[in-house]
Scaffold this active site. Structure first.
Site, PDB file in Angstrom:
ATOM      1  CD  GLU A 251      -2.618   1.213   2.649  1.00  0.00           C
ATOM      2  OE1 GLU A 251      -3.047   0.105   3.010  1.00  0.00           O
ATOM      3  OE2 GLU A 251      -2.871   2.273   3.245  1.00  0.00           O
TER       4      GLU A 251
ATOM      5  CD  GLU B 159      -3.490   7.376   5.292  1.00  0.00           C
ATOM      6  OE1 GLU B 159      -4.528   6.837   5.726  1.00  0.00           O
ATOM      7  OE2 GLU B 159      -2.351   6.980   5.581  1.00  0.00           O
TER       8      GLU B 159
END
Length: 287
Positions: free
Chosen positions: A166, A171
């Site tokens: 990932e 974020e």
């Protein structure tokens, strides 16, 4: 930090999403979409780089999401998409406005949840290995908001997470004065266990919701570098054999989660609706 469900969980979620009334892959199904105030300022990025070719972009022109590029994921997943998230993802919370993708998080009851939002993926449609990725976006704000622009390994359906790898390009967790900080992270599997490596960058003033910023990675067979507005703030050496996940292809995921293990739940200070606005995503690869 995106903890993921196993493949069985994904199968169950896909089935659940297919049974929800009024859902589906309609790109822009909500006739009551609220017009969003799109900021005019902020950082931009070039449309060309020396020694590189633009191999794919979506600048979100037109009136609806391009389903040749994107698929909606709906529902609440297994254990809130593995993170105890509180939202129900609906296609209705995605819109295209004035050449921008808008993902809207709302406080509304649906599917047994108190909040709704959207999550779109390029799985089985657009996948990439290596290059420079630029995403120009404005983020939502408020306690409990968790926007993310990220990637999963294209072999996710067969090997699951975290073995697929990932890459979190961006974020942000809202509330408690955290909205000035972008996080860049990788997750992978090491000796059968979850491993991760993260860095962050804090703005000198303002928040990531005030204006556009460009979130980037530069990714090759040796490293991944994270940048905001073309300033590098984090890097990982991916040459060790245990990081082989990052020498394979990945697909994109754009979403706004509400609540979850990292941001915590919304509270009385959180206002809805909130929006993540994406101007474009561009992928460049060496000539």
């Amino acid at each position: 930090m995106k903890y993921w469900m196993n493949f069985l969980g994904l199968i169950l979620v896909t089935g659940l999403g297919a049974c929800v009334p009024d859902e589906g892959n309609n790109p822009n199904p909500n006739p009551d979409t609220v017009t969003v105030n799109i900021p005019s300022g902020g950082a931009t990025s070039p449309s060309t780089y020396d020694g590189m070719t633009l191999v794919w972009e979506d600048d979100f022109d037109g009136n609806s999401l391009d389903l040749a590029n994107w698929t909606h994921e709906t529902g609440n997943g297994q254990n809130g998409w593995g993170n105890n998230e509180l939202q129900f993802y609906r296609s209705q919370n995605t819109s295209i406005q004035n050449g921008h993708l808008v993902i809207t998080a709302k406080k509304e009851a649906f599917g047994g949840k108190e909040y709704t939002s959207s999550r779109i993926i390029t799985k089985d449609k657009k996948q990439f290995r290596y290059g420079r990725i630029d995403i120009r976006a404005v983020l939502p704000k408020g306690q409990g908001l968790w926007p993310a622009l990220w990637m999963l390994g294209s072999n996710f359906s067969t090997v699951g997470w975290p073995a697929c790898g990932e890459i979190d390009i961006m974020e942000m967790v809202g509330g408690n004065n955290r909205e000035n900080t972008v996080h860049g992270t990788v997750h992978w599997q090491n000796a059968g266990a979850h491993a991760q490596y993260s860095g962050n960058y804090k703005l000198s003033s303002g928040t990531l919701a005030d204006q556009f910023h460009v979130y980037s990675i530069i990714w090759d067979d040796k490293s991944i570098k994270w940048l905001i507005d073309n300033k590098q703030y984090h890097v990982i050496d991916t040459t060790p054999a245990e990081l082989d996940e990052f020498r394979k292809s990945f697909f994109f995921i754009f979403n706004v989660a509400v609540g979850g293990n990292w941001p915590g739940s919304p509270d009385g200070t959180t206002t809805f609706p909130q929006h993540m606005i994406v101007d474009y995503v561009r992928v460049f690869q060496p000539n």
